[in-house]
Design a protein around this motif. Structure first.
Motif, PDB file in Angstrom:
ATOM      1  N   THR A 261       0.883  -1.331  -0.144  1.00  0.00           N
ATOM      2  CA  THR A 261       0.171  -0.043  -0.190  1.00  0.00           C
ATOM      3  C   THR A 261       0.934   1.255   0.008  1.00  0.00           C
ATOM      4  O   THR A 261       0.549   2.296  -0.902  1.00  0.00           O
ATOM      5  CB  THR A 261      -1.137   0.068   1.245  1.00  0.00           C
ATOM      6  N   LEU A 262       1.917   1.160   0.736  1.00  0.00           N
ATOM      7  CA  LEU A 262       2.931   2.235   0.654  1.00  0.00           C
ATOM      8  C   LEU A 262       3.562   2.772  -0.501  1.00  0.00           C
ATOM      9  O   LEU A 262       3.667   3.803  -1.025  1.00  0.00           O
ATOM     10  CB  LEU A 262       3.970   2.081   1.773  1.00  0.00           C
ATOM     11  N   LEU A 263       3.837   1.583  -1.372  1.00  0.00           N
ATOM     12  CA  LEU A 263       4.453   1.730  -2.604  1.00  0.00           C
ATOM     13  C   LEU A 263       3.580   2.434  -3.563  1.00  0.00           C
ATOM     14  O   LEU A 263       3.928   3.475  -4.386  1.00  0.00           O
ATOM     15  CB  LEU A 263       5.090   0.407  -3.033  1.00  0.00           C
ATOM     16  N   PHE A 264       2.416   1.638  -3.643  1.00  0.00           N
ATOM     17  CA  PHE A 264       1.320   2.229  -4.706  1.00  0.00           C
ATOM     18  C   PHE A 264       0.914   3.614  -4.170  1.00  0.00           C
ATOM     19  O   PHE A 264       0.972   4.480  -5.211  1.00  0.00           O
ATOM     20  CB  PHE A 264      -0.057   1.359  -4.562  1.00  0.00           C
ATOM     21  N   SER A 265       0.581   4.133  -2.977  1.00  0.00           N
ATOM     22  CA  SER A 265       0.396   5.442  -2.556  1.00  0.00           C
ATOM     23  C   SER A 265       1.485   6.526  -2.979  1.00  0.00           C
ATOM     24  O   SER A 265       1.141   7.292  -3.318  1.00  0.00           O
ATOM     25  CB  SER A 265       0.050   5.387  -0.932  1.00  0.00           C
TER      26      SER A 265
END
Length: 400
Positions: A261-265
């Protein structure tokens, strides 16, 4: 290392979902363009001659109070407009007739409800003959404020309705063409309407900058529910169970989910900043390190919240409801749709519970050319909330 593989797997799933990914990028760009362009001029930039304004407000409507306090009593207009508040329309008329006031303004009861319906007819403006210039300027200020408020009502209503009635953003089923057409149809005849531009640092932040930041943080917040739904889906399809049969620990899996989620956000935030800068000319600030710091703190917060949601929300239908309605409520509360300065003091305090409020505040400060000290608080709040949410979510998910 295994957690990184899990994160990369989740990222690839989301980045290759073409319709979902484009929705998460194009929808905020669309709304930024519509709102930022419609509100590109400030009503605060007129050269106002000395004017004595008799003012009568029929009730304590919150929007009327906001107009009186933030526009008519604006410190920049204090030397130009002498405000005389009266208790009746008759008293106002007497002041005009006796030459003790140049212009009279009467705001009807339930002013905000009338504006929300697009009814601008009950607002009354009286002027002393020979004071046409003052009357025209006051009329322009009133109309600009009303149209600005109307656009906020329309944009909020259409956005909430379209998202609440649509499939989850992750599926890419949001009809951006219908949403944009609906907004444009309702505001296409409204010109010269803007939020009042205020300096938050050394520079004034334009409406395009405000809504770029507002839409950006709002749509990144959707990743909290989308990340949680991915965990629920993999639990329901026993994908997680199969992963646990491999030499991968539950800690590796959960950390990987967080990092995914961190990478996509982070990718979404980076692309949004780049596209709005080169496509719309949005100035995100002179200090790139500050932009990265605020953005990173916010995506840590959103990723942590996704773990907490996954831990405490058991039904995908509940997650869809949070995705369609709950996030939009946070968007409104956090200033992404309606500027925070238009809130009452109580609502300004309540808005502190919205993570997007802290991110929006930090980004606006950076755009205004602020110091690191002034963005330390929003960055700290976002990181603390993110870490606490991550810890709580990991603990709860491990127990379950």
């Amino acid at each position: 290392m295994k957690s990184l593989l899990v994160a990369w797997k989740d990222f690839r799933i989301r980045i290759t979902d073409r319709r979902g990914f484009l929705t998460m990028i194009l929808m905020p760009l669309l709304l930024t363009a519509i709102l930022g362009s419609a509100l590109e001029k400030s009503m605060g930039g007129q050269d106002v001659p000395n004017t004595t304004l008799a003012y009568y407000q029929m009730d304590e409507d919150s929007l009327a109070n906001e107009f009186r306090n933030t526009v008519l009593k604006n410190k920049e207009l204090r030397d130009s407009i002498q405000l005389k508040e009266v208790l009746s329309k008759e008293e106002l008329q007497r002041l005009i007739q006796d030459g003790k006031a140049d212009v009279g303004l009467v705001l009807p009861s339930r002013w905000s409800e009338k504006i929300e319906k697009g009814d601008f007819t009950d607002t009354i403006l009286l002027a002393d003959p020979g004071k046409e210039v003052q009357a025209t300027i006051i009329e322009s200020m009133v109309h600009s404020f009303m149209k600005r408020a109307y656009i906020m009502f329309v944009a909020a209503d259409v956005t909430i309705r379209d998202f609440a009635g649509a499939e989850p953003v992750m599926t890419g089923q949001v009809d951006m063409q219908v949403a944009s057409a609906d907004i444009i149809r309702k505001i296409e005849d409204i010109q010269g309407v803007t939020v009042q531009e205020e300096a938050v640092g050394e520079k004034v932040v334009s409406s395009m900058q405000y809504y770029a930041a507002g839409m950006g943080v709002m749509f990144i917040l959707f990743n909290a529910t989308i990340g949680a739904k991915m965990i629920m889906t993999e639990r329901a399809t026993e994908t997680l169970a199969r992963l646990l049969r491999t030499p991968t620990t539950i800690s590796d899996i959960l950390l990987g989910k967080f990092l995914g989620t961190l990478l996509f956000s982070g990718t979404q935030f980076f692309l949004f900043v780049v596209v709005t800068h080169y496509g719309f000319g949005v100035a995100w600030g002179d200090n790139m390190a500050q932009i990265i710091a605020v953005g990173l703190a916010y995506i840590v917060c959103v990723s942590g919240l996704s773990m907490t949601l996954a831990a405490f929300v058991h039904s995908e239908k509940t997650a869809d409801m949070i995705n369609g309605v709950g996030i939009q409520l946070f968007a409104l509360l956090g200033g992404s749709m309606l500027p925070i300065y238009a809130f009452s003091d109580t609502m300004k305090t309540v808005s502190n519970i919205a993570p997007n409020k802290w991110a929006l505040t930090g980004l606006l400060e950076v755009m205004g050319g602020t110091s690191w000290m002034n963005i330390l608080l929003p960055i700290s709040v976002l990181v603390i909330v993110g870490m606490l949410s991550f810890t709580l979510g990991i603990w709860r998910l491990r127990v379950r």
